[in-house]
Design an enzyme around this catalytic site. Structure first.
Site, PDB file in Angstrom:
ATOM      1  N   SER A 295       0.826  -1.208   0.000  1.00  0.00           N
ATOM      2  CA  SER A 295       0.000   0.000   0.000  1.00  0.00           C
ATOM      3  C   SER A 295       0.859   1.257   0.000  1.00  0.00           C
ATOM      4  O   SER A 295       0.320   2.363   0.008  1.00  0.00           O
ATOM      5  CB  SER A 295      -0.889  -0.007   1.240  1.00  0.00           C
ATOM      6  OG  SER A 295      -0.061  -0.006   2.393  1.00  0.00           O
ATOM      7  N   CYS A 296       2.191   1.105   0.008  1.00  0.00           N
ATOM      8  CA  CYS A 296       3.032   2.301   0.168  1.00  0.00           C
ATOM      9  C   CYS A 296       3.902   2.610  -1.041  1.00  0.00           C
ATOM     10  O   CYS A 296       3.727   3.650  -1.671  1.00  0.00           O
ATOM     11  CB  CYS A 296       3.899   2.147   1.395  1.00  0.00           C
ATOM     12  SG  CYS A 296       2.937   1.800   2.857  1.00  0.00           S
ATOM     13  N   PHE A 297       4.853   1.733  -1.349  1.00  0.00           N
ATOM     14  CA  PHE A 297       5.793   2.058  -2.423  1.00  0.00           C
ATOM     15  C   PHE A 297       5.083   2.437  -3.734  1.00  0.00           C
ATOM     16  O   PHE A 297       5.385   3.489  -4.298  1.00  0.00           O
ATOM     17  CB  PHE A 297       6.770   0.893  -2.674  1.00  0.00           C
ATOM     18  CG  PHE A 297       7.841   0.724  -1.621  1.00  0.00           C
ATOM     19  CD1 PHE A 297       7.938   1.603  -0.555  1.00  0.00           C
ATOM     20  CD2 PHE A 297       8.762  -0.299  -1.702  1.00  0.00           C
ATOM     21  CE1 PHE A 297       8.916   1.456   0.417  1.00  0.00           C
ATOM     22  CE2 PHE A 297       9.752  -0.457  -0.749  1.00  0.00           C
ATOM     23  CZ  PHE A 297       9.826   0.419   0.317  1.00  0.00           C
TER      24      PHE A 297
ATOM     25  N   ASP B 120       3.255   5.803  -3.277  1.00  0.00           N
ATOM     26  CA  ASP B 120       4.133   6.937  -2.979  1.00  0.00           C
ATOM     27  C   ASP B 120       5.005   7.311  -4.174  1.00  0.00           C
ATOM     28  O   ASP B 120       5.229   8.498  -4.435  1.00  0.00           O
ATOM     29  CB  ASP B 120       5.015   6.621  -1.759  1.00  0.00           C
ATOM     30  CG  ASP B 120       4.196   6.542  -0.477  1.00  0.00           C
ATOM     31  OD1 ASP B 120       2.997   6.861  -0.519  1.00  0.00           O
ATOM     32  OD2 ASP B 120       4.758   6.139   0.561  1.00  0.00           O
TER      33      ASP B 120
END
Ligand code: UGA
Length: 435
Positions: free
Chosen positions: A266-268, A271
């Site tokens: 859910s991040c890299f 982002d």
């Protein structure tokens, strides 16, 4: 101290538990009554190692953590509010709607609050958001001024899913972005248990940038490893030998240098997309990161190509997929390479059985949203490999080490850390051209 965490998702729940663990009195806020109910029973709504035990102790025994639907009351009852709501990807851009909603709500509460209150942006937001969006709304809805009537801080999140509780209790580093001494002092007090050497004190916008710089650097490093592994495959070189050797150089380090079917989570992905977009808007493009996104997008295909290279076409074959979460020890399947692989195999008419120790529910939901309903979700790894003509293991859950020796058909693994393919005649791995 009395602290409220606004948004009881993954970041909110883990951080709230961490803060209560260190003796603060904590309130978790959410708009979902089911979540609030569950949390008040000490039951987390996400799977994260160690979280349930901690919540049981803090909510039921020590009673230092509770959840509520009432944001106004939570702000009034605490000294600090940390904004922990999601900042999802919306067509490659950051979606700030949850942040805006919460900033308005906190602003309204501050209007009638007498004591000094610190508002902390914990959510990942592109540089400029805390001052230009959050603070503008806080000031507008409270009628007060940041730095004088209330404090503003940006304190980015570095938790890794799967080991988040451990990361929250023993963080590697704590970045505090502030614009006034009083707020900085209150925030340092909130982290009174942490050694001074862990802290980086910067401005608010720099704190926002640090989060993106870290995640995008790590995504780049993984992608670098993946492209090298792809090259090694083509050139007949063992990628592990190369990557381990360069990782042994202290200037490089072995961290995030493990090749595989691509980074997910859910991040890299979210982002890197968001900062690429922010660069384009500011006419300062991140050309390297644009390529990182593109390379990562097709990296999963290398696992499928490897299988086709060894077996001929895999169209319409019976395939067992072990591991659906984007990495081990989590139930999160967002942007998981495993789901991309399944979508592709379904398009090739394959018959798919899948198993994951934690990620089945979310995978099923996400695939069904994409109208992929042909997958058979099995109750165990054994059932999953039964009758399969080939097995793909995109996610390296340690428990798969035991099933690999029992598999009799060609097996393709994404991560070499799972087993050494030298030990098994039927195992093929990315970056391992020997067989
Ligand atoms: C990442 C960062 O590591 C955290 O510091 C950050 O707080 C978090 O994003 C966030 O922004 O909230 P996370 O997404 O939980 O944490 O997972 P990582 O362990 O960093 O792994 C990300 C992806 O990279 C996974 O798909 C993993 O399999 C892959 N990866 C990681 C590799 O392919 N190779 C590696 O060497 C390391």
């Amino acid at each position: 101290m009395k602290i409220s965490f606004v948004g009881s998702g993954y970041v909110g729940q883990v951080n709230a538990a961490g803060a209560a663990h260190y003796g603060h009195e904590v309130i978790l806020v959410d708009i979902d009554p089911k979540k609030v109910d569950s949390l008040n029973k000490g039951i987390p709504t996400i799977f994260e190692k160690g979280l349930e035990g901690l919540l049981q102790e803090l909510v039921l025994k020590k009673k230092t953590l509770r959840a509520t639907l009432d944001l106004q009351q939570a702000v009034h009852a605490t000294d600090i509010s940390l904004i922990c709501v999601g900042t999802p990807d919306k067509g490659g851009m950051i979606d700030l709607s949850y942040i805006q909603q919460v900033a308005k709500g906190i602003g309204e509460a501050l209007k009638t609050k007498e004591n000094y209150h610190v508002v902390v942006v914990k959510s990942t937001v592109v540089p400029g958001t805390s001052l230009n969006t959050v603070n503008v709304l806080l000031e507008q809805y409270s009628g007060k001024k940041a730095g004088i009537d209330f404090g503003l801080c940006m304190n980015p999140e570095f938790l890794r899913e799967g080991v988040a509780v451990e990361d929250s209790i023993h963080p590697d580093s704590i970045v505090l972005g502030t614009q006034d001494e009083k707020t900085k002092k209150i925030m340092r007090e909130m982290y009174a248990w942490a050694e001074e050497s862990k802290f980086t004190y910067v401005g608010i916008t720099a704190a926002e940038a640090i989060k993106y710089a870290k995640n995008s650097f790590l995504a780049t490093k993984i992608t670098f490893a993946n492209e090298w592994a792809n090259f090694c495959d083509a050139a007949g070189i063992d990628a592990k030998e190369v990557l381990e050797a360069i990782g042994a150089d202290r200037r490089i380090s072995p961290m995030f240098l493990r090749n595989g079917p691509g980074y997910g989570g859910s991040c890299f992905p979210k982002d890197v997309n968001a900062i690429v977009h922010a660069g384009q808007v500011r006419h300062s493009p991140f050309r390297i990161l644009e390529e990182v996104v593109a390379v990562n997008h097709t990296q999963y295909l290398h696992l499928i190509d490897l299988a086709q290279e060894k077996m001929g076409s895999i169209a319409r074959r019976k395939v067992g997929i072990l591991g659906l979460s984007f990495k081990p020890e989590t139930d999160d399947t967002r942007e998981s390479p495993a789901l991309r692989i399944i979508s592709y195999l379904v398009s090739q008419g394959c018959e798919i059985k899948a198993y994951c120790p934690q990620g089945m529910e979310m995978a099923k939901e996400m695939l069904e949203e994409r109208r992929i309903t042909e997958v058979n979700y099995m109750n165990s790894a054994e059932e999953c490999i039964k009758d399969a003509e080939l097995v793909l293991i995109p996610t390296d859950w340690a428990e798969f080490k035991e099933i690999i020796p029992k598999i009799t058909v060609p097996t393709f693994i994404g991560h070499r850390s799972l087993v050494n393919p030298d030990d098994y005649a039927h195992v093929y791995a990315l970056g391992y051209p020997k067989r």
